[in-house]
Design a protein around this motif. Structure first.
Motif, short mmCIF file in Angstrom:
data_model
loop_
_atom_site.label_atom_id
_atom_site.label_comp_id
_atom_site.label_asym_id
_atom_site.label_seq_id
_atom_site.Cartn_x
_atom_site.Cartn_y
_atom_site.Cartn_z
N MET A 51 0.83 -1.21 0.00
CA MET A 51 0.00 0.00 0.00
C MET A 51 0.86 1.26 0.00
N ASP A 52 2.17 1.08 -0.22
CA ASP A 52 3.14 2.17 -0.20
C ASP A 52 3.16 2.86 1.17
N CYS A 53 3.10 2.03 2.21
CA CYS A 53 3.16 2.50 3.59
C CYS A 53 4.36 1.87 4.29
N LYS A 54 4.65 2.38 5.44
CA LYS A 54 5.75 1.87 6.27
C LYS A 54 5.17 1.32 7.56
N LEU A 55 5.54 0.11 7.92
CA LEU A 55 5.12 -0.47 9.18
C LEU A 55 6.02 0.07 10.29
N VAL A 56 5.40 0.58 11.34
CA VAL A 56 6.14 1.08 12.50
C VAL A 56 5.71 0.24 13.69
N TYR A 57 6.66 -0.44 14.31
CA TYR A 57 6.40 -1.33 15.44
C TYR A 57 7.01 -0.68 16.67
N ALA A 58 6.21 -0.54 17.72
CA ALA A 58 6.72 0.15 18.91
C ALA A 58 6.17 -0.46 20.18
N ILE A 59 6.95 -0.39 21.22
CA ILE A 59 6.51 -0.73 22.57
C ILE A 59 6.61 0.56 23.37
N VAL A 60 5.47 1.02 23.89
CA VAL A 60 5.40 2.31 24.55
C VAL A 60 4.81 2.13 25.93
N ARG A 61 5.41 2.75 26.91
CA ARG A 61 4.90 2.69 28.29
C ARG A 61 3.55 3.37 28.37
N ARG A 62 2.65 2.80 29.12
CA ARG A 62 1.31 3.36 29.29
C ARG A 62 1.32 4.64 30.11
N ASN A 63 2.22 4.74 31.07
CA ASN A 63 2.21 5.90 31.96
C ASN A 63 2.95 7.10 31.39
N GLY A 64 3.48 6.99 30.19
CA GLY A 64 4.11 8.12 29.54
C GLY A 64 5.57 8.34 29.90
N LYS A 65 6.08 7.58 30.87
CA LYS A 65 7.48 7.76 31.23
C LYS A 65 8.38 7.16 30.16
N THR A 66 9.54 7.77 30.00
CA THR A 66 10.49 7.26 29.02
C THR A 66 11.24 6.07 29.63
N LEU A 67 11.84 5.28 28.76
CA LEU A 67 12.64 4.15 29.24
C LEU A 67 13.81 4.63 30.08
N GLU A 68 14.34 5.78 29.72
CA GLU A 68 15.45 6.34 30.48
C GLU A 68 15.00 6.67 31.91
N GLU A 69 13.82 7.27 32.06
CA GLU A 69 13.29 7.59 33.39
C GLU A 69 13.08 6.33 34.21
N LEU A 70 12.57 5.28 33.57
CA LEU A 70 12.35 4.03 34.28
C LEU A 70 13.67 3.39 34.71
N ALA A 71 14.67 3.45 33.83
CA ALA A 71 15.99 2.89 34.16
C ALA A 71 16.61 3.64 35.33
N GLU A 72 16.49 4.97 35.33
CA GLU A 72 17.03 5.78 36.42
C GLU A 72 16.34 5.44 37.74
N LYS A 73 15.04 5.24 37.70
CA LYS A 73 14.28 4.89 38.90
C LYS A 73 14.73 3.53 39.44
N ARG A 74 14.92 2.57 38.54
CA ARG A 74 15.38 1.24 38.97
C ARG A 74 16.79 1.32 39.56
N GLU A 75 17.64 2.09 38.91
CA GLU A 75 19.00 2.23 39.39
C GLU A 75 19.04 2.87 40.77
N ALA A 76 18.23 3.88 40.97
CA ALA A 76 18.15 4.54 42.28
C ALA A 76 17.63 3.58 43.33
N GLY A 77 16.68 2.74 42.99
CA GLY A 77 16.13 1.76 43.92
C GLY A 77 17.13 0.69 44.29
N ASN A 78 18.00 0.33 43.35
CA ASN A 78 19.01 -0.68 43.61
C ASN A 78 20.13 -0.17 44.51
N ARG A 79 20.33 1.14 44.59
CA ARG A 79 21.38 1.72 45.42
C ARG A 79 20.95 1.83 46.87
N GLU A 80 19.66 1.79 47.11
CA GLU A 80 19.16 1.97 48.49
C GLU A 80 19.32 0.75 49.34
#
Length: 80
Positions: A51-80
């Motif tokens: 159809m002359d279109c491009k397939l875009v496949y994505a996994i997106v967080r429902r709460n709107g946070k970026t993967l970077e924000e989630l990684a930082e939160k996990r990292e901070a939790g692991n240091r405690e």
């Protein structure tokens, strides 16, 4: 979604059939399998390209946070 995009773009069924080399019943089954969530990404990509279109496949967080924000939160939790 495939059928809706095909109709919205006005792409004739015959054009898609010629590009992916299938008969009308196969295209109908592909559209149905997409609605059921059972279509393969390869087939979805093929029909999108036909159809002359491009397939875009994505996994997106429902709460709107970026993967970077989630990684930082996990990292901070692991240091405690």
């Amino acid at each position: 979604m495939l059928r809706e995009v095909r109709h919205a773009l006005g792409v004739p069924t015959a054009e898609i059939l010629g590009k992916i080399d299938v008969n009308p019943s196969v295209l109908f089954r592909l559209e149905q399998s997409e609605l059921r969530g059972t279509i393969s990404l390869i087939r979805l990509h093929e029909v999108a390209e036909a159809m002359d279109c491009k397939l875009v496949y994505a996994i997106v967080r429902r709460n709107g946070k970026t993967l970077e924000e989630l990684a930082e939160k996990r990292e901070a939790g692991n240091r405690e």
